[in-house]
Design a protein around this motif. Structure first.
Motif, short mmCIF file in Angstrom:
data_model
loop_
_atom_site.label_atom_id
_atom_site.label_comp_id
_atom_site.label_asym_id
_atom_site.label_seq_id
_atom_site.Cartn_x
_atom_site.Cartn_y
_atom_site.Cartn_z
N LEU A 23 7.06 16.52 -15.49
CA LEU A 23 5.78 16.43 -16.34
C LEU A 23 4.87 17.46 -16.44
CD1 LEU A 23 4.72 12.49 -15.58
CD2 LEU A 23 5.49 13.40 -18.02
N ARG A 24 4.78 18.15 -15.43
CA ARG A 24 4.10 19.59 -15.23
C ARG A 24 4.73 20.39 -15.94
NH1 ARG A 24 -0.36 18.74 -12.18
NH2 ARG A 24 -0.39 17.25 -10.31
N ALA A 25 6.03 20.63 -15.89
CA ALA A 25 6.81 21.55 -16.59
C ALA A 25 6.83 21.26 -18.25
CB ALA A 25 8.33 21.52 -16.10
N VAL A 26 6.91 20.04 -18.56
CA VAL A 26 7.13 19.98 -20.13
C VAL A 26 6.06 19.18 -20.57
CG1 VAL A 26 9.46 20.00 -19.89
CG2 VAL A 26 8.63 17.81 -19.89
N GLY A 27 5.01 18.66 -19.90
CA GLY A 27 4.10 17.88 -20.52
C GLY A 27 2.60 18.60 -20.86
N PRO A 28 1.52 18.06 -21.05
CA PRO A 28 0.09 18.72 -21.43
C PRO A 28 -0.23 19.50 -20.07
CG PRO A 28 -0.02 16.52 -21.30
CD PRO A 28 1.46 16.58 -21.15
N ALA A 29 -1.05 20.49 -20.41
CA ALA A 29 -1.81 21.18 -19.34
C ALA A 29 -2.58 20.50 -18.50
CB ALA A 29 -2.47 22.45 -20.02
N GLU A 30 -3.26 19.62 -19.07
CA GLU A 30 -4.17 18.60 -18.31
C GLU A 30 -3.54 17.49 -17.84
OE1 GLU A 30 -7.11 19.48 -17.23
OE2 GLU A 30 -6.97 21.46 -18.10
N LEU A 31 -3.02 17.41 -16.50
CA LEU A 31 -2.44 16.20 -16.16
C LEU A 31 -3.21 15.65 -14.74
CD1 LEU A 31 1.44 17.22 -16.12
CD2 LEU A 31 0.42 14.89 -17.09
N ALA A 376 10.97 13.02 -17.49
CA ALA A 376 9.51 13.51 -18.13
C ALA A 376 9.62 13.29 -19.59
CB ALA A 376 9.15 14.78 -17.64
N ARG A 377 10.53 14.03 -20.16
CA ARG A 377 10.64 14.00 -21.57
C ARG A 377 10.98 12.75 -22.31
NH1 ARG A 377 11.70 19.36 -22.89
NH2 ARG A 377 12.87 20.76 -21.85
N ALA A 378 11.60 11.95 -21.78
CA ALA A 378 11.81 10.41 -22.18
C ALA A 378 10.36 9.58 -22.11
CB ALA A 378 12.74 9.76 -21.26
N VAL A 379 9.48 9.78 -21.06
CA VAL A 379 8.25 9.26 -20.89
C VAL A 379 7.29 9.75 -22.00
CG1 VAL A 379 6.14 8.99 -19.55
CG2 VAL A 379 8.51 8.74 -18.55
N LEU A 380 7.39 11.08 -22.20
CA LEU A 380 6.58 12.00 -23.36
C LEU A 380 6.86 11.38 -24.74
CD1 LEU A 380 6.10 15.54 -21.84
CD2 LEU A 380 4.27 13.63 -21.82
N GLY A 382 8.43 8.66 -25.52
CA GLY A 382 8.11 7.17 -25.64
C GLY A 382 6.75 7.15 -26.07
N MET A 383 6.00 7.87 -25.27
CA MET A 383 4.30 7.66 -25.66
C MET A 383 4.04 8.18 -27.13
SD MET A 383 2.97 9.14 -22.02
CE MET A 383 1.24 9.21 -22.63
N ASN A 384 4.93 9.09 -27.82
CA ASN A 384 4.61 9.58 -28.76
C ASN A 384 5.16 8.54 -30.11
OD1 ASN A 384 3.39 11.90 -28.15
ND2 ASN A 384 5.28 13.04 -27.84
N GLY A 385 5.69 7.49 -29.35
CA GLY A 385 6.07 6.45 -30.53
C GLY A 385 7.69 6.73 -31.33
N SER A 386 8.40 7.68 -30.50
CA SER A 386 9.72 7.91 -31.06
C SER A 386 10.82 6.93 -30.48
CB SER A 386 10.03 9.53 -30.59
OG SER A 386 9.04 10.44 -30.89
#
Length: 386
Positions: A23-31, A376-380, A382-386
């Protein structure tokens, strides 16, 4: 992005830490990470509510004896999630605890719940998937054959790869040093892996010991090595004291040397292995070590599980490769004579398993994107509704 993540045992702590890195690698800067975890997750920045060991309880009798304390921790954890309103709740394995938390959270909110490690509904108790679907939005699966089972129950399910594909492997120099350190020379070597729990070791040691006697008589040059788990290393030492062939017990509590490297070196150095059923079959496959799997349990468990089991093999290499390349002896079939005969065949023709082990590693994601990144990609996503 605020992530609440729960893990309750070392394997979950490892998965959680890799997910956090991803998540730190591919997610938002603020975690920010809050929840329950062990040393690996804490090192990655988790603010843990309490010690993970408090909920790391296995077995019916153990759960019953600590029922009140566990129930209180379940309630406290759910209340914290509801109060802090994270963007996503990720529960990692340990369904007795984590899915109860998820149920309480879903009953009072629309917080997205992701469960990491699909339950083995393909093997037994398929109804668990439908029960999960009431309070789990998405499942992250370790095995490529699992998503259809979860999707059929109404949950999104992403295969993200198995962590075994990222485990470091011993090289030729490590193997040479291991053999030299233990006086093995170039003798053929067999690993004996009777499990990591006292109940397993106590039950399997007599059978495995008799197998060793047969193998030592048939192949006098064969050496035996037992990489013991820390909690049972002393017990293993006691139980193998009268085994033939001067078996070598690798005790991880020994402070001399890197215990993890020594174990990896032993796996890579071995010509074959006799192992209890479990994820160790994947570790052996990663090391390229041919194997025979054997396991037994008490009479009641044998009867119950035997009636509920939906598959004809419990060995993960067989399931992932869709072969039956690894011989297995489970329950009433866990007998020294047949096990020894299978081991002798494997020793004489190890190449028969090589393709199945390589296929297993390929299907689990070896050489591809790391499972933590994929999770991490899968979690993100899913959160985006894809």
């Amino acid at each position: 992005m605020r992530v609440f993540v729960i893990a309750g045992e070392p394997s979950g702590d490892k998965l959680g830490a890799a997910l956090m890195q991803g998540l730190r690698a591919v997610g938002p800067a603020e975690l920010s990470f809050r929840g329950i975890g062990g040393p690996r997750m804490i090192e990655e920045g988790l603010d843990s509510l309490f010690d993970m060991d408090e909920i790391s309880v296995m077995g019916i009798s153990e759960i019953l004896s600590q029922y009140r304390a566990l129930k209180r921790r379940i309630r406290e954890t759910a209340e914290t999630v509801l109060r802090e309103k994270p963007d996503v709740l990720v529960t990692i394995d340990l369904p007795e605890f984590s899915l109860r938390v998820a149920k309480l959270v879903k009953a009072s909110s629309d917080i997205r719940v992701v469960h990491y490690v699909a339950p083995t509904v393909w093997a037994w108790r398929p109804g668990r998937a439908a029960k999960m679907a009431a309070h789990v939005d998405q499942v992250l699966a370790l095995f490529p054959f699992e998503p259809p089972y979860m999707e059929a129950a109404g949950m999104r399910c992403d295969f993200v790869g198995h962590p075994v594909v990222t485990d470091p492997q011993a090289g030729p120099e490590d193997v040479a040093q291991f053999r030299a350190a233990h006086g093995l020379g170039d003798a053929p070597m067999m690993l004996v892996l009777p499990g990591s729990r006292r109940s397993e070791v106590t039950r399997l040691a007599p059978v495995f010991g008799e197998v060793v006697r047969i193998m030592a008589a048939e192949r006098p040059d064969l050496r035996f090595v037992l990489p013991a788990a820390g909690p049972v290393a002393g017990l293993v030492q006691e139980l193998v004291a009268d085994w033939p062939g001067a078996p070598i017990v690798l005790d991880p509590r020994d402070t001399q040397g890197d215990a993890a490297l020594i174990k990896r070196s032993a796996f890579a150095a071995a010509d074959l292995a006799l192992a209890a059923s479990g994820t160790v079959s994947l570790e052996l496959a990663a090391a390229g070590t041919p194997m025979v799997i054997a396991y037994d349990m008490n009479w009641i468990s044998r009867q119950i599980i035997g009636r509920l089991l939906k598959v004809d093999t419990v060995t993960l290499v067989n399931l992932v490769s869709q072969t039956r390349a690894v011989p297995e002896f489970i329950g009433k079939d866990c007998l020294p004579g047949p096990i020894a005969q299978a081991l002798l065949k494997v020793l004489d023709a190890p190449q028969d398993q090589a393709r199945a082990m390589a296929l297993t590693m390929d299907r689990l994601g070896l050489g591809g994107e790391a499972p933590g990144i994929r999770a991490a990609r899968a979690v993100l996503d899913g959160m985006n509704g894809s």
